[in-house]
Design a protein around this motif. Structure first.
Motif, PDB file in Angstrom:
ATOM      1  N   GLN A 105       7.681 -51.909   7.776  1.00 50.38           N
ATOM      2  CA  GLN A 105       9.337 -51.734   8.302  1.00 50.38           C
ATOM      3  C   GLN A 105      10.606 -52.540   8.051  1.00 50.38           C
ATOM      4  O   GLN A 105       9.776 -53.657   7.247  1.00 50.38           O
ATOM      5  N   TYR A 161       8.507 -45.506  21.166  1.00 48.34           N
ATOM      6  CA  TYR A 161       7.866 -46.524  20.661  1.00 48.34           C
ATOM      7  C   TYR A 161       9.016 -47.292  21.781  1.00 48.34           C
ATOM      8  O   TYR A 161      10.122 -47.037  21.211  1.00 48.34           O
ATOM      9  N   GLN A 162       8.967 -48.426  21.808  1.00 56.49           N
ATOM     10  CA  GLN A 162       9.819 -49.744  22.048  1.00 56.49           C
ATOM     11  C   GLN A 162       9.405 -50.362  21.186  1.00 56.49           C
ATOM     12  O   GLN A 162       8.373 -51.480  21.827  1.00 56.49           O
ATOM     13  N   GLN A 163      10.664 -51.535  20.634  1.00 59.81           N
ATOM     14  CA  GLN A 163      10.577 -51.921  19.826  1.00 59.81           C
ATOM     15  C   GLN A 163      11.425 -53.546  20.416  1.00 59.81           C
ATOM     16  O   GLN A 163      12.634 -53.134  19.611  1.00 59.81           O
ATOM     17  N   ALA A 173      16.572 -52.631  23.254  1.00 62.63           N
ATOM     18  CA  ALA A 173      15.374 -52.729  22.138  1.00 62.63           C
ATOM     19  C   ALA A 173      15.290 -51.537  21.833  1.00 62.63           C
ATOM     20  O   ALA A 173      16.930 -50.907  20.983  1.00 62.63           O
ATOM     21  N   LYS A 187       2.675 -58.318  15.558  1.00 63.95           N
ATOM     22  CA  LYS A 187       3.861 -58.907  15.386  1.00 63.95           C
ATOM     23  C   LYS A 187       3.502 -58.383  14.025  1.00 63.95           C
ATOM     24  O   LYS A 187       4.975 -58.952  13.629  1.00 63.95           O
ATOM     25  N   TYR A 196       2.223 -54.207   8.413  1.00 64.54           N
ATOM     26  CA  TYR A 196       1.841 -54.596  10.249  1.00 64.54           C
ATOM     27  C   TYR A 196      -0.031 -53.673   9.608  1.00 64.54           C
ATOM     28  O   TYR A 196      -0.140 -52.718   9.192  1.00 64.54           O
ATOM     29  N   GLN A 235       8.842 -57.860  17.953  1.00 59.92           N
ATOM     30  CA  GLN A 235       8.012 -57.609  18.081  1.00 59.92           C
ATOM     31  C   GLN A 235       7.411 -56.483  17.209  1.00 59.92           C
ATOM     32  O   GLN A 235       8.092 -55.895  16.702  1.00 59.92           O
ATOM     33  N   GLY A 236       5.836 -55.676  17.112  1.00 60.77           N
ATOM     34  CA  GLY A 236       6.034 -54.591  16.441  1.00 60.77           C
ATOM     35  C   GLY A 236       6.131 -53.426  18.048  1.00 60.77           C
ATOM     36  O   GLY A 236       6.290 -53.862  18.991  1.00 60.77           O
ATOM     37  N   PRO A 237       6.145 -52.270  17.509  1.00 62.60           N
ATOM     38  CA  PRO A 237       6.915 -51.324  18.630  1.00 62.60           C
ATOM     39  C   PRO A 237       5.367 -51.423  19.748  1.00 62.60           C
ATOM     40  O   PRO A 237       4.090 -51.232  19.502  1.00 62.60           O
ATOM     41  N   LYS A 238       6.016 -50.667  20.604  1.00 61.26           N
ATOM     42  CA  LYS A 238       5.275 -50.358  21.376  1.00 61.26           C
ATOM     43  C   LYS A 238       5.224 -49.468  22.249  1.00 61.26           C
ATOM     44  O   LYS A 238       6.042 -48.774  22.753  1.00 61.26           O
TER      45      LYS A 238
END
Lengths: 118, 116
Positions: free
Chosen positions: B38, A35-37, A88, B108, B87, A41-44
């Motif tokens: 988190q 994942y990329q965060q 990130a 988010k 989340y 933002q939330g992780p993608k």
């Protein structure tokens, strides 16, 4: 039980350079995710592996990102060349096959690698 | 994947109960509701998961009404160490493959700040 290991924890590079991240999932976890965060933002998801095969890489920028999971255990994620917007945290996670874990699709995350591209 | 809506941020004092509500109007029949926590400089951590009614573990409770269009994460008597981003995720395995996990669709989240 050891958790998901990632290295390095921090990396600073200049744009157009290359970088690689390493992940060792929890033993016995067949599914591995990168994942990329981005900050705030939330992780993608970037890519998902099932053993050593790719399940989903639809959001991986394939012109510059690559990933592999040889032998179905460790995985590496590479960026070449890096851009400023690649700054990130890169998170690796792993999970058991469905039905074998206590909770449905519970994913275990590593501490991440914080990448800064200057 | 069902879209979720949750507050951007919440504040609380130590010792209070905190309830974070998540809206998921388009939840599908097979979808589970899962919450992750988190902390700064760490990866997300699974807190709790449910399908309907109420689920409780040593960390939190999850309340899901009959229509499942929303859910509430309840943290009893929070402490400073509960300051984190929470989340809410809703989804099911799109491949319906029991041998493979599936990616989590994070929004988010809700940034919870607990103060003395």
């Amino acid at each position: 039980e050891a958790g998901v290991a990632q290295s390095p924890r921090y990396k600073i590079i200049e744009k157009r350079q290359s970088v690689a991240f390493w992940c060792n999932p929890i033993s016995g976890h067949a599914t591995l995710y990168w994942y990329q965060q981005i900050l705030g933002q939330g992780p993608k998801l970037l890519i998902q592996f099932q053993n050593n095969g790719v399940v989903d890489d639809s959001q991986l920028p394939k012109d510059r990102f690559s990933a592999e999971r040889l032998k179905g255990v460790d995985s590496t994620l590479k960026i070449q060349p890096a851009k400023l917007e690649d700054s990130a945290v890169y998170l690796c996670a792993s999970s058991l096959p469905q039905g074998l874990g206590f909770s449905y699709n519970e994913q275990f995350f590593g501490p991440g690698t914080r990448l800064t591209v200057l | 994947l069902a879209k979720t809506t949750q507050p951007i941020s919440m504040d609380s004092y130590e010792g209070q109960e905190v309830n974070i509500t998540c809206s998921h109007n388009n939840i599908a029949t097979n979808d589970y509701i899962t919450w992750y926590q988190q902390f700064p400089s760490q990866g997300p951590r699974f807190i709790i998961q449910g399908y309907k009614t109420k689920v409780t573990n040593e960390v939190a409770s999850l309340f899901i009404p009959a229509d499942r269009k929303s859910s509430t994460l309840s943290l009893p008597r929070v402490s400073l160490s509960d300051t984190a981003v929470y989340y809410c995720l809703v989804g099911d395995n799109p491949l319906h493959n029991s041998n493979s996990g599936y990616a989590l669709n994070f929004g988010k989240g809700t940034s919870l700040l607990v103060t003395p």
